[in-house]
Structures are given as structure tokens and as C-alpha cells.
Design a protein around this motif. Structure first.
Motif, PDB file in Angstrom:
ATOM      1  N   HIS A 114       0.813  -1.222   0.000  1.00 48.02           N
ATOM      2  CA  HIS A 114       0.000   0.000   0.000  1.00 48.02           C
ATOM      3  C   HIS A 114       0.845   1.271   0.000  1.00 48.02           C
ATOM      4  O   HIS A 114       0.313   2.366  -0.146  1.00 48.02           O
ATOM      5  N   ALA A 115       2.139   1.145   0.169  1.00 45.19           N
ATOM      6  CA  ALA A 115       3.015   2.323   0.316  1.00 45.19           C
ATOM      7  C   ALA A 115       3.008   3.211  -0.919  1.00 45.19           C
ATOM      8  O   ALA A 115       3.060   4.436  -0.798  1.00 45.19           O
ATOM      9  N   SER A 116       2.915   2.630  -2.111  1.00 46.31           N
ATOM     10  CA  SER A 116       3.021   3.430  -3.337  1.00 46.31           C
ATOM     11  C   SER A 116       1.939   4.501  -3.436  1.00 46.31           C
ATOM     12  O   SER A 116       2.202   5.607  -3.894  1.00 46.31           O
ATOM     13  N   LYS A 117       0.736   4.197  -2.981  1.00 50.13           N
ATOM     14  CA  LYS A 117      -0.319   5.208  -3.073  1.00 50.13           C
ATOM     15  C   LYS A 117      -0.102   6.355  -2.090  1.00 50.13           C
ATOM     16  O   LYS A 117      -0.569   7.459  -2.314  1.00 50.13           O
ATOM     17  N   TYR A 118       0.645   6.116  -1.027  1.00 45.95           N
ATOM     18  CA  TYR A 118       0.943   7.179  -0.070  1.00 45.95           C
ATOM     19  C   TYR A 118       2.199   7.963  -0.444  1.00 45.95           C
ATOM     20  O   TYR A 118       2.513   8.973   0.174  1.00 45.95           O
ATOM     21  N   LEU A 119       2.926   7.505  -1.452  1.00 48.94           N
ATOM     22  CA  LEU A 119       4.135   8.195  -1.908  1.00 48.94           C
ATOM     23  C   LEU A 119       3.928   8.958  -3.209  1.00 48.94           C
ATOM     24  O   LEU A 119       4.755   9.786  -3.583  1.00 48.94           O
ATOM     25  N   ALA A 120       2.830   8.696  -3.910  1.00 56.05           N
ATOM     26  CA  ALA A 120       2.592   9.316  -5.214  1.00 56.05           C
ATOM     27  C   ALA A 120       2.514  10.837  -5.117  1.00 56.05           C
ATOM     28  O   ALA A 120       3.080  11.556  -5.940  1.00 56.05           O
ATOM     29  N   PHE A 121       1.820  11.351  -4.103  1.00 55.32           N
ATOM     30  CA  PHE A 121       1.695  12.796  -3.932  1.00 55.32           C
ATOM     31  C   PHE A 121       3.067  13.433  -3.750  1.00 55.32           C
ATOM     32  O   PHE A 121       3.368  14.466  -4.336  1.00 55.32           O
ATOM     33  N   THR A 122       3.920  12.800  -2.948  1.00 58.51           N
ATOM     34  CA  THR A 122       5.253  13.347  -2.684  1.00 58.51           C
ATOM     35  C   THR A 122       6.132  13.297  -3.932  1.00 58.51           C
ATOM     36  O   THR A 122       6.912  14.219  -4.167  1.00 58.51           O
ATOM     37  N   CYS A 123       6.006  12.249  -4.727  1.00 61.11           N
ATOM     38  CA  CYS A 123       6.747  12.203  -6.000  1.00 61.11           C
ATOM     39  C   CYS A 123       6.350  13.382  -6.874  1.00 61.11           C
ATOM     40  O   CYS A 123       7.197  14.043  -7.478  1.00 61.11           O
ATOM     41  N   GLY A 124       5.065  13.661  -6.942  1.00 59.41           N
ATOM     42  CA  GLY A 124       4.581  14.817  -7.695  1.00 59.41           C
ATOM     43  C   GLY A 124       5.049  16.129  -7.095  1.00 59.41           C
ATOM     44  O   GLY A 124       5.367  17.075  -7.812  1.00 59.41           O
ATOM     45  N   LEU A 125       5.113  16.192  -5.777  1.00 58.22           N
ATOM     46  CA  LEU A 125       5.578  17.386  -5.075  1.00 58.22           C
ATOM     47  C   LEU A 125       7.016  17.722  -5.482  1.00 58.22           C
ATOM     48  O   LEU A 125       7.326  18.870  -5.813  1.00 58.22           O
ATOM     49  N   ILE A 126       7.869  16.722  -5.490  1.00 51.22           N
ATOM     50  CA  ILE A 126       9.276  16.918  -5.881  1.00 51.22           C
ATOM     51  C   ILE A 126       9.356  17.311  -7.354  1.00 51.22           C
ATOM     52  O   ILE A 126      10.048  18.261  -7.719  1.00 51.22           O
ATOM     53  N   ARG A 127       8.636  16.571  -8.200  1.00 46.39           N
ATOM     54  CA  ARG A 127       8.673  16.831  -9.644  1.00 46.39           C
ATOM     55  C   ARG A 127       8.146  18.225  -9.970  1.00 46.39           C
ATOM     56  O   ARG A 127       8.714  18.942 -10.801  1.00 46.39           O
ATOM     57  N   GLY A 128       7.083  18.662  -9.289  1.00 46.82           N
ATOM     58  CA  GLY A 128       6.528  19.997  -9.511  1.00 46.82           C
ATOM     59  C   GLY A 128       7.489  21.093  -9.073  1.00 46.82           C
ATOM     60  O   GLY A 128       7.644  22.108  -9.751  1.00 46.82           O
ATOM     61  N   GLY A 129       8.138  20.884  -7.930  1.00 44.30           N
ATOM     62  CA  GLY A 129       9.117  21.861  -7.454  1.00 44.30           C
ATOM     63  C   GLY A 129      10.280  22.003  -8.410  1.00 44.30           C
ATOM     64  O   GLY A 129      10.704  23.113  -8.746  1.00 44.30           O
ATOM     65  N   LEU A 130      10.788  20.873  -8.856  1.00 50.54           N
ATOM     66  CA  LEU A 130      11.910  20.908  -9.803  1.00 50.54           C
ATOM     67  C   LEU A 130      11.490  21.528 -11.135  1.00 50.54           C
ATOM     68  O   LEU A 130      12.259  22.265 -11.752  1.00 50.54           O
ATOM     69  N   SER A 131      10.277  21.226 -11.555  1.00 45.34           N
ATOM     70  CA  SER A 131       9.771  21.780 -12.810  1.00 45.34           C
ATOM     71  C   SER A 131       9.737  23.303 -12.769  1.00 45.34           C
ATOM     72  O   SER A 131      10.113  23.974 -13.734  1.00 45.34           O
ATOM     73  N   ASN A 132       9.306  23.849 -11.651  1.00 45.17           N
ATOM     74  CA  ASN A 132       9.237  25.297 -11.515  1.00 45.17           C
ATOM     75  C   ASN A 132      10.615  25.933 -11.402  1.00 45.17           C
ATOM     76  O   ASN A 132      10.751  27.132 -11.588  1.00 45.17           O
ATOM     77  N   LEU A 133      11.619  25.127 -11.098  1.00 44.11           N
ATOM     78  CA  LEU A 133      12.998  25.619 -11.070  1.00 44.11           C
ATOM     79  C   LEU A 133      13.718  25.345 -12.393  1.00 44.11           C
ATOM     80  O   LEU A 133      14.918  25.515 -12.497  1.00 44.11           O
ATOM     81  N   GLY A 134      12.967  24.904 -13.393  1.00 44.38           N
ATOM     82  CA  GLY A 134      13.515  24.711 -14.726  1.00 44.38           C
ATOM     83  C   GLY A 134      14.137  23.348 -14.984  1.00 44.38           C
ATOM     84  O   GLY A 134      14.881  23.173 -15.934  1.00 44.38           O
ATOM     85  N   ILE A 135      13.816  22.368 -14.146  1.00 42.87           N
ATOM     86  CA  ILE A 135      14.383  21.025 -14.321  1.00 42.87           C
ATOM     87  C   ILE A 135      13.261  20.041 -14.585  1.00 42.87           C
ATOM     88  O   ILE A 135      12.374  19.840 -13.744  1.00 42.87           O
TER      89      ILE A 135
END
Length: 158
Positions: A114-135
């Protein structure tokens, strides 16, 4: 302390709500994970925009990843990442030995599936932050024993 409890409750309700409203086919096809990751992506973009408005420009990719591990992670999860590793070729591994969103569930391997469904939001959080920094990146999470987890960030060169 109260804001941390509210965040944990909100996150649990988000995951629960997405899975309850989904049809059986959506769960099997991974659409729920995608929906949670997209929510995290948007939140990550907004948070990074707010956190970096008064900071100096970053020198390089490694500098950005250090910011994510120290300042960003501390603001969101009230602690720094325990370990940051890189191969200096665009792959970073962020390790959190006591990840807040998994500590309420269990220690050990009881609820590992069940861990993957509780980590998906955080994966998106990191990806969104990096995206806004141009990565542009791909972020995946891995759990071998709870509550420790590793986030692998693969930078996509343009």
C-alpha cells in the motif's frame, strides 16, 4: 504541531478519497496514482514559487537538489532528507529514514504493497518543485521497509 497533524490527515483523506471515487478499472490501470501525483505536482509548483521568491539564483543542478533536501523538505515534512546521493550524471537518490507520511502506517513489511499510493503525492511534489525551477525530471519512490523510503530523481536533459 497542529499543522503537521492536519497535513497528515489531509493527505490520508486525499488518498482515501481518490481511491474510493475511482472505478475498478482506474485502480488497476494506475490512474489513481497518476491523479495523486498530478495533485502533488501542482502543489510543488506553488510551494517552490513561494519559497524561492527571496532566495538567490541557484548555481547548478546539485545546488537545486540541496535546496530541495534541506529547505523544501524541512518546510513540508519538518525534517531534512537523511541522505542525498548522486552519480553526477543526472540521477539523484533522496533517502528519508523516517518518512512522515509512512510512520503512521507501520514499521516493517506488513503494509508494503500500500506504500506506493501514499508516496505518489510526494513524487509529484518533488517533480513539480523541480519543474518550476527549470528542471524536467522523473521521480519514483521505493520502500523496502517502512517508514524508510528512497526517492529517485532522474533529470531529463533537454
Amino acid at each position: 504541531m497542529a499543522d503537521e497533524a492536519l497535513f497528515l490527515l489531509l493527505h490520508n483523506e486525499m488518498v482515501s478519497g481518490v481511491y474510493k471515487s475511482a472505478e475498478q478499472g482506474e485502480v488497476e490501470n494506475g490512474r489513481c496514482i497518476t491523479k495523486l501525483e498530478n495533485m502533488g505536482f501542482r502543489v510543488g509548483q506553488g510551494l517552490i514559487e513561494r519559497f524561492t521568491k527571496d532566495t538567490a539564483r541557484f548555481k547548478d543542478e546539485l545546488d537545486i537538489m540541496k535546496f530541495i533536501c534541506k529547505d523544501f523538505w524541512t518546510t513540508v515534512f519538518k525534517k531534512q532528507i537523511d541522505n542525498l546521493r548522486t552519480n553526477h550524471q543526472g540521477i539523484y537518490v533522496l533517502q528519508d529514514n523516517k518518512f512522515r507520511l509512512l510512520t503512521q502506517m507501520s514499521t516493517g513489511k506488513q503494509y508494503l504493497e500500500h506504500a506506493s499510493k501514499y508516496l505518489a503525492f510526494t513524487c509529484g511534489l518533488i517533480r513539480g518543485g523541480l519543474s518550476n525551477l527549470g528542471i524536467k525530471s522523473i521521480v519514483t519512490a521505493e520502500v523496502s521497509s517502512m517508514p524508510a523510503c528512497k526517492f529517485q530523481v532522474m533529470i531529463q536533459k533537454l
